[in-house]
Motif scaffolding. Structure first.
Motif, short mmCIF file in Angstrom:
data_model
loop_
_atom_site.label_atom_id
_atom_site.label_comp_id
_atom_site.label_asym_id
_atom_site.label_seq_id
_atom_site.Cartn_x
_atom_site.Cartn_y
_atom_site.Cartn_z
N GLY A 106 0.82 -1.19 0.00
CA GLY A 106 0.00 0.00 0.00
C GLY A 106 0.86 1.25 0.00
O GLY A 106 1.90 1.31 -0.67
N ASP A 116 -6.23 6.07 1.76
CA ASP A 116 -4.97 5.34 1.66
C ASP A 116 -4.99 4.10 2.54
O ASP A 116 -5.53 4.12 3.66
CB ASP A 116 -3.79 6.22 2.10
CG ASP A 116 -3.38 7.22 1.03
OD1 ASP A 116 -3.84 7.09 -0.12
OD2 ASP A 116 -2.60 8.14 1.36
N GLU A 117 -4.40 3.03 2.05
CA GLU A 117 -4.22 1.80 2.81
C GLU A 117 -2.73 1.53 2.97
O GLU A 117 -1.94 1.84 2.08
CB GLU A 117 -4.88 0.60 2.12
CG GLU A 117 -6.38 0.60 2.18
CD GLU A 117 -6.99 -0.73 1.72
OE1 GLU A 117 -6.22 -1.70 1.53
OE2 GLU A 117 -8.21 -0.79 1.55
N THR A 132 -3.47 -4.56 7.97
CA THR A 132 -3.74 -3.56 6.94
C THR A 132 -4.78 -2.58 7.45
O THR A 132 -5.85 -2.99 7.92
CB THR A 132 -4.24 -4.22 5.64
OG1 THR A 132 -3.25 -5.14 5.17
CG2 THR A 132 -4.52 -3.17 4.57
N ARG A 134 -6.81 1.40 6.82
CA ARG A 134 -7.22 2.39 5.82
C ARG A 134 -7.61 3.68 6.52
O ARG A 134 -8.21 3.65 7.59
CB ARG A 134 -8.40 1.86 5.00
CG ARG A 134 -8.94 2.85 3.97
CD ARG A 134 -10.22 2.34 3.33
NE ARG A 134 -9.99 1.09 2.63
CZ ARG A 134 -10.81 0.05 2.69
NH1 ARG A 134 -11.90 0.10 3.45
NH2 ARG A 134 -10.54 -1.05 2.02
N THR A 136 -10.08 6.20 7.02
CA THR A 136 -11.52 6.19 6.73
C THR A 136 -12.20 7.52 7.03
O THR A 136 -13.37 7.70 6.69
CB THR A 136 -12.21 5.08 7.52
OG1 THR A 136 -11.90 5.22 8.93
CG2 THR A 136 -11.73 3.70 7.05
N ASP A 146 -7.99 5.93 11.34
CA ASP A 146 -7.58 4.75 10.59
C ASP A 146 -8.26 3.53 11.16
O ASP A 146 -8.41 3.40 12.38
CB ASP A 146 -6.05 4.59 10.57
CG ASP A 146 -5.45 4.50 11.96
OD1 ASP A 146 -5.37 3.37 12.49
OD2 ASP A 146 -5.04 5.54 12.51
#
Length: 226
Positions: A106, A116-117, A132, A134, A136, A146
Motif C-alpha cells: 500500500g 490510503d491503505e 492492513t 485504511r 476512513t 484509521d
C-alpha cells in the motif's frame, strides 16, 4: 495443556496485576464453592471453549464493555505540524522501532490521506503479524481515523484529534477502540494483556511525535508542500 480440553471448567479471576485460574470438575466441586474462594474485590468470568459447552451452571455476564484507550498529550508545536507527523509513515516506523514495524504494502512512504491503505508488519508477543489499515475519515488539521481492514483483531479503529490550546501549541488526543478475536478468551485477553500492552505502545508513539514536533527534526518527515 490438558486443562483446556473440552469439558474443562475454568473460573478466571481478573484484577489489575494478572489472571488467576482455578480449575474445577463437575465431580469434585460445584461452581459456587469455587466462586467463594475468589475475593469480592475481583470480578469473575467463566472461560472455556464456548459458552454453549459450559452448561447451565456457568454464570454468563450480561454486558461486555468495549475496550477503549484514551490518551492526551500536550505538544508545543502548531497543530498542522502535529497532524502531519501523526500520519507520516516514516515517523510511525521510527516510533515503533521496538517491534520492528515496517510498511510492506500500500502506501509505504510519505503522508497518509483519505482512502490510503497501508500494510504493517511487526513483531508483537514474539510473533510476526501483519495488519492492513485504511484512512476512513480525514479533516485536516483537526481529525483523522484509521481502521483495520485485515489483521489479527476482530475490530480496530484509531481516532486522532488535534486541538489548538490558544497559545500556539496543540492538544493531541487518541481514541483507540478494539476487539480481540477468540470470543470470551479474547475478552479476558483484552482486559489483562492487550489493553495494557497497546496503551504502552501508543504512549511511546505519542512521545516520539512530541519530541519530533518540538524540534527541527519534523522537517525530515513533512514535505514543504504538505
Amino acid at each position: 495443556m490438558d486443562e483446556w480440553h473440552v469439558g474443562t471448567r475454568l473460573w478466571a479471576s481478573v484484577d489489575e496485576v494478572g489472571l488467576d485460574l482455578v480449575r474445577f470438575d463437575d465431580t469434585s466441586r460445584d461452581a459456587q464453592n469455587v466462586s467463594n474462594r475468589i475475593p469480592q474485590s475481583r470480578r469473575s468470568v467463566v472461560c472455556g471453549r464456548s459458552w454453549r459447552r459450559l452448561g447451565r451452571r456457568a454464570v454468563r455476564p450480561t454486558t461486555k464493555t468495549v475496550p477503549r484507550i484514551e490518551l492526551t498529550i500536550h505538544i508545543a508545536a502548531p497543530r498542522e505540524r502535529c497532524f502531519d507527523l501523526a500520519r507520516s509513515v516514516e515517523l510511525h516506523t521510527r516510533s515503533t522501532a521496538s517491534t520492528g514495524e515496517r510498511a510492506t504494502a500500500g502506501r509505504t512512504s510519505g503522508l497518509l490521506a483519505l482512502g490510503d491503505e497501508v500494510t504493517w508488519r511487526a513483531r508483537h508477543f514474539g510473533v510476526w503479524q501483519t495488519l492492513t489499515s485504511r484512512i476512513t475519515a480525514y479533516e485536516r488539521p483537526a481529525y483523522f481515523r484509521d481502521s483495520m481492514v485485515r489483521g489479527a483483531f476482530a475490530r480496530l479503529d484509531h481516532e486522532h484529534h488535534f486541538a489548538e490550546d490558544g497559545r500556539g501549541a496543540t492538544v493531541m488526543r487518541d481514541l483507540f477502540d478494539f476487539a480481540a478475536p477468540f470470543g470470551v478468551l479474547g475478552w479476558v485477553a483484552e482486559g489483562l494483556i492487550l489493553t495494557r500492552y497497546l496503551r504502552r505502545f501508543l504512549e511511546a508513539r505519542n512521545r516520539e511525535i512530541k519530541v519530533v514536533a518540538e524540534s527541527d527534526a519534523w522537517r525530515r518527515f513533512v514535505p514543504p508542500t504538505a
